[in-house]
Write a protein that holds these residues in place. Structure first.
Motif, PDB file in Angstrom:
ATOM      1  N   VAL A 189      33.954  23.698  41.809  1.00 57.33           N
ATOM      2  CA  VAL A 189      35.136  23.866  41.656  1.00 57.33           C
ATOM      3  C   VAL A 189      34.918  23.392  39.989  1.00 57.33           C
ATOM      4  CG1 VAL A 189      36.591  22.173  41.312  1.00 57.33           C
ATOM      5  CG2 VAL A 189      36.021  23.286  43.907  1.00 57.33           C
ATOM      6  N   MET A 190      34.258  22.203  39.251  1.00 60.07           N
ATOM      7  CA  MET A 190      34.114  21.876  38.467  1.00 60.07           C
ATOM      8  C   MET A 190      33.286  22.910  37.283  1.00 60.07           C
ATOM      9  SD  MET A 190      34.897  18.723  38.307  1.00 60.07           S
ATOM     10  CE  MET A 190      35.508  19.224  39.792  1.00 60.07           C
ATOM     11  N   TYR A 191      32.297  24.040  38.113  1.00 60.37           N
ATOM     12  CA  TYR A 191      31.506  24.179  37.318  1.00 60.37           C
ATOM     13  C   TYR A 191      32.656  25.857  36.794  1.00 60.37           C
ATOM     14  CZ  TYR A 191      29.061  29.037  35.880  1.00 60.37           C
ATOM     15  OH  TYR A 191      29.191  30.025  34.929  1.00 60.37           O
ATOM     16  N   PHE A 192      33.565  26.346  37.511  1.00 59.53           N
ATOM     17  CA  PHE A 192      34.502  27.895  37.445  1.00 59.53           C
ATOM     18  C   PHE A 192      35.901  26.528  36.329  1.00 59.53           C
ATOM     19  CE2 PHE A 192      32.772  29.412  40.730  1.00 59.53           C
ATOM     20  CZ  PHE A 192      32.528  30.754  40.264  1.00 59.53           C
ATOM     21  N   MET A 193      36.049  25.686  36.950  1.00 60.67           N
ATOM     22  CA  MET A 193      37.359  25.537  36.398  1.00 60.67           C
ATOM     23  C   MET A 193      36.737  25.074  34.673  1.00 60.67           C
ATOM     24  SD  MET A 193      39.669  21.590  36.988  1.00 60.67           S
ATOM     25  CE  MET A 193      38.021  20.821  36.811  1.00 60.67           C
ATOM     26  N   PHE A 194      35.797  23.887  34.346  1.00 61.27           N
ATOM     27  CA  PHE A 194      34.985  23.947  32.802  1.00 61.27           C
ATOM     28  C   PHE A 194      34.925  25.409  31.656  1.00 61.27           C
ATOM     29  CE2 PHE A 194      35.079  19.581  34.268  1.00 61.27           C
ATOM     30  CZ  PHE A 194      35.618  18.891  33.455  1.00 61.27           C
ATOM     31  N   SER A 195      33.958  26.218  32.924  1.00 63.74           N
ATOM     32  CA  SER A 195      33.953  27.216  32.388  1.00 63.74           C
ATOM     33  C   SER A 195      34.775  28.717  31.714  1.00 63.74           C
ATOM     34  CB  SER A 195      32.438  28.039  33.213  1.00 63.74           C
ATOM     35  OG  SER A 195      33.224  28.895  34.058  1.00 63.74           O
ATOM     36  N   PHE A 196      35.478  28.792  32.784  1.00 72.59           N
ATOM     37  CA  PHE A 196      36.998  29.245  32.606  1.00 72.59           C
ATOM     38  C   PHE A 196      37.605  28.826  31.320  1.00 72.59           C
ATOM     39  CE2 PHE A 196      37.124  32.487  37.140  1.00 72.59           C
ATOM     40  CZ  PHE A 196      35.561  32.557  36.754  1.00 72.59           C
ATOM     41  N   ALA A 197      37.853  27.709  31.618  1.00 68.74           N
ATOM     42  CA  ALA A 197      39.529  26.950  30.681  1.00 68.74           C
ATOM     43  C   ALA A 197      38.346  27.248  29.035  1.00 68.74           C
ATOM     44  CB  ALA A 197      39.094  25.222  31.094  1.00 68.74           C
ATOM     45  N   ASP A 198      36.856  27.278  28.896  1.00 61.80           N
ATOM     46  CA  ASP A 198      36.656  27.235  27.501  1.00 61.80           C
ATOM     47  C   ASP A 198      35.978  28.701  27.600  1.00 61.80           C
ATOM     48  OD1 ASP A 198      34.841  26.179  25.269  1.00 61.80           O
ATOM     49  OD2 ASP A 198      33.823  27.323  25.867  1.00 61.80           O
ATOM     50  N   ARG A 216      37.707  40.175  33.293  1.00 62.91           N
ATOM     51  CA  ARG A 216      35.974  39.174  33.166  1.00 62.91           C
ATOM     52  C   ARG A 216      36.296  38.171  34.693  1.00 62.91           C
ATOM     53  NH1 ARG A 216      33.534  35.831  29.978  1.00 62.91           N
ATOM     54  NH2 ARG A 216      35.132  36.143  28.244  1.00 62.91           N
ATOM     55  N   LEU A 217      36.708  37.211  34.022  1.00 59.78           N
ATOM     56  CA  LEU A 217      36.290  36.268  34.832  1.00 59.78           C
ATOM     57  C   LEU A 217      36.186  36.293  36.034  1.00 59.78           C
ATOM     58  CD1 LEU A 217      38.529  33.625  32.437  1.00 59.78           C
ATOM     59  CD2 LEU A 217      36.057  34.150  32.629  1.00 59.78           C
ATOM     60  N   LEU A 218      38.117  36.842  36.615  1.00 61.48           N
ATOM     61  CA  LEU A 218      37.934  37.050  37.867  1.00 61.48           C
ATOM     62  C   LEU A 218      37.094  37.769  39.123  1.00 61.48           C
ATOM     63  CD1 LEU A 218      42.160  37.642  37.967  1.00 61.48           C
ATOM     64  CD2 LEU A 218      40.631  35.181  38.052  1.00 61.48           C
ATOM     65  N   ALA A 219      36.445  39.215  37.953  1.00 65.36           N
ATOM     66  CA  ALA A 219      35.542  39.594  38.473  1.00 65.36           C
ATOM     67  C   ALA A 219      34.246  38.918  38.047  1.00 65.36           C
ATOM     68  CB  ALA A 219      34.875  41.470  37.682  1.00 65.36           C
ATOM     69  N   PHE A 220      33.885  38.238  37.888  1.00 65.09           N
ATOM     70  CA  PHE A 220      32.575  36.876  37.774  1.00 65.09           C
ATOM     71  C   PHE A 220      33.177  36.249  38.803  1.00 65.09           C
ATOM     72  CE2 PHE A 220      30.640  32.852  36.862  1.00 65.09           C
ATOM     73  CZ  PHE A 220      29.111  33.373  37.185  1.00 65.09           C
ATOM     74  N   HIS A 221      33.955  35.750  39.056  1.00 61.28           N
ATOM     75  CA  HIS A 221      34.383  34.553  40.417  1.00 61.28           C
ATOM     76  C   HIS A 221      34.597  35.107  41.719  1.00 61.28           C
ATOM     77  CE1 HIS A 221      36.471  32.325  43.075  1.00 61.28           C
ATOM     78  NE2 HIS A 221      35.938  31.683  42.938  1.00 61.28           N
ATOM     79  N   LYS A 222      35.284  36.944  41.397  1.00 57.94           N
ATOM     80  CA  LYS A 222      34.519  37.822  43.199  1.00 57.94           C
ATOM     81  C   LYS A 222      33.553  37.934  43.306  1.00 57.94           C
ATOM     82  CE  LYS A 222      36.132  41.205  44.725  1.00 57.94           C
ATOM     83  NZ  LYS A 222      37.655  42.812  44.748  1.00 57.94           N
ATOM     84  N   GLN A 260      31.452  36.588  46.935  1.00 58.63           N
ATOM     85  CA  GLN A 260      30.829  37.848  47.475  1.00 58.63           C
ATOM     86  C   GLN A 260      29.600  37.286  48.058  1.00 58.63           C
ATOM     87  OE1 GLN A 260      32.656  41.278  46.684  1.00 58.63           O
ATOM     88  NE2 GLN A 260      34.039  40.846  46.755  1.00 58.63           N
ATOM     89  N   LYS A 261      28.967  37.101  47.047  1.00 53.77           N
ATOM     90  CA  LYS A 261      27.426  37.001  46.895  1.00 53.77           C
ATOM     91  C   LYS A 261      27.226  35.479  48.314  1.00 53.77           C
ATOM     92  CE  LYS A 261      25.818  39.351  43.019  1.00 53.77           C
ATOM     93  NZ  LYS A 261      24.922  38.997  41.500  1.00 53.77           N
ATOM     94  N   ASP A 262      27.630  34.970  47.787  1.00 51.39           N
ATOM     95  CA  ASP A 262      27.512  33.641  48.261  1.00 51.39           C
ATOM     96  C   ASP A 262      28.310  33.507  50.264  1.00 51.39           C
ATOM     97  OD1 ASP A 262      27.176  32.200  46.690  1.00 51.39           O
ATOM     98  OD2 ASP A 262      28.689  31.165  46.369  1.00 51.39           O
ATOM     99  N   GLN A 263      28.928  34.666  50.717  1.00 51.25           N
ATOM    100  CA  GLN A 263      29.160  35.047  51.637  1.00 51.25           C
ATOM    101  C   GLN A 263      28.478  35.315  52.261  1.00 51.25           C
ATOM    102  OE1 GLN A 263      33.592  36.749  51.427  1.00 51.25           O
ATOM    103  NE2 GLN A 263      34.106  36.214  53.692  1.00 51.25           N
ATOM    104  N   LYS A 264      27.637  36.363  51.566  1.00 54.37           N
ATOM    105  CA  LYS A 264      26.790  37.421  52.485  1.00 54.37           C
ATOM    106  C   LYS A 264      25.582  36.348  52.496  1.00 54.37           C
ATOM    107  CE  LYS A 264      28.595  41.837  49.967  1.00 54.37           C
ATOM    108  NZ  LYS A 264      28.392  42.933  49.651  1.00 54.37           N
ATOM    109  N   ARG A 265      25.270  35.784  51.159  1.00 56.44           N
ATOM    110  CA  ARG A 265      23.879  34.582  51.380  1.00 56.44           C
ATOM    111  C   ARG A 265      24.152  33.253  52.290  1.00 56.44           C
ATOM    112  NH1 ARG A 265      22.162  30.853  46.965  1.00 56.44           N
ATOM    113  NH2 ARG A 265      24.528  30.256  46.122  1.00 56.44           N
ATOM    114  N   PHE A 266      25.098  32.886  52.322  1.00 60.37           N
ATOM    115  CA  PHE A 266      25.219  31.494  53.882  1.00 60.37           C
ATOM    116  C   PHE A 266      25.361  32.135  54.718  1.00 60.37           C
ATOM    117  CE2 PHE A 266      26.195  29.842  49.086  1.00 60.37           C
ATOM    118  CZ  PHE A 266      25.194  29.134  49.226  1.00 60.37           C
ATOM    119  N   SER A 267      25.394  31.599  55.949  1.00 67.35           N
ATOM    120  CA  SER A 267      25.504  31.699  57.396  1.00 67.35           C
ATOM    121  C   SER A 267      26.926  31.583  57.297  1.00 67.35           C
ATOM    122  CB  SER A 267      24.979  30.922  58.552  1.00 67.35           C
ATOM    123  OG  SER A 267      25.349  29.761  57.864  1.00 67.35           O
TER     124      SER A 267
END
Length: 290
Positions: free
Chosen positions: A199-208, A102-108, A112-119
């Motif tokens: 980095v902070m978001y994923f580190m703390f939320s995934f740790a929780d 679940r965690l890795l699917a959310f991160h992926k 992928q969304k960032d890669q598509k929406r950003f230049s």
């Protein structure tokens, strides 16, 4: 801006860290919070490395400098090896009952969304920002003995190898961003703000999430967080210790090579070249630490 000596980039392949089911569940000081915080951070590396490779590759055809072409090639090889090594550890976490699927699917999905929406230019700027962040972890963890004192030797060796190679290729994405993509100061600064938040978001939320899977209640998890605030953000805290170097990125003339590599970098390289053993190399790195 005055550059310091920058080591060459070498992709070291198929390293064996001996990580298996016998690796301690709470491998950092037998502390659930410290362990899961690091588990959370490293869990994002495989998808992160694929993202970095893709963002740099977009500009491959525009690179004419042979030196930069070679550095990009070695950068890609190193990042691919990092991804494979951390994928193996993520599989061990799944065996422990961590919700890795679940965690890795959310991160992926987020990546992928960032890669598509950003230049392409902003994605490359994000890559350069993430690379600066991870390169600084080498100094935060391995320039002194105290920081890694409670780590399991196998995990310590994994993080040491990754940190060493992050320092070796720390300038690659930045140089492509500046000389090929022509990203300006404002865009790269915005990318650093966003990357730091990510980095902070994923580190703390995934740790929780991992601690919750371990069976700790919400109240217990909050107590752990506040108990470790000084370890994270106090004087010589694991995160606060490299904040000044992180902020140097916002200097208009900044270049990653103005920050020296850690003093004991040559000790790791020498030991690894002689033995081919990342554990012996890590021991040499720690022995030469302050």
């Amino acid at each position: 801006m005055k550059k310091t000596a920058q080591p060459g980039i070498e992709a070291r392949k198929n390293l064996d860290f001996g990580l298996d089911a016998n690796t301690p569940k709470y491998w950092h000081s037998n502390d659930p919070f410290k362990t899961r915080l690091h588990d959370a951070l490293q869990s994002t590396f495989p998808e992160g490395e694929r993202y970095f490779i893709a963002c740099v590759r977009v500009f491959n055809d525009r690179i004419e400098d042979p030196k930069l072409q070679h550095e990009v090639k070695e950068f890609i090889h190193q990042e691919a090896q990092h991804g494979m090594a951390h994928t193996k550890y993520n599989q061990l976490l799944a065996q422990q009952g961590m919700p890795m699927k679940r965690l890795l699917a959310f991160h992926k999905d987020k990546t992928q969304k960032d890669q598509k929406r950003f230049s392409p230019e902003f994605n490359l700027a994000l890559t350069a920002a993430f690379e600066h962040f991870t390169a600084l972890l080498a100094d935060a963890y391995f320039s002194n003995k105290e920081t890694t004192a409670g780590m399991d030797p196998k995990m310590k060796a994994l993080f040491a190898w990754h940190a060493i190679e992050e320092m070796e290729h720390r300038s690659v994405a930045f140089n492509v961003m500046k000389s090929i993509a022509k990203v300006g100061y404002f865009k790269r600064s915005c990318a650093m703000v966003y990357a730091t938040w990510m980095v902070m978001y994923f580190m703390f939320s995934f740790a929780d999430n991992m601690l919750e899977a371990d069976g700790f209640s919400k109240w217990q998890r909050r107590k752990m967080f506040f108990k470790n605030l000084n370890w994270m953000y106090g004087y010589k805290g694991i995160l606060s210790s490299f904040t000044p170097s992180l902020l140097r990125y916002f200097k208009p003339s900044f270049h990653p090579e103005e920050i020296p590599v850690i003093h004991n970098y040559p000790d790791w390289v020498k030991a690894y070249d002689e033995s081919g053993n990342p554990h012996k190399a890590c021991e040499a790195l720690i022995a030469a630490a302050h």
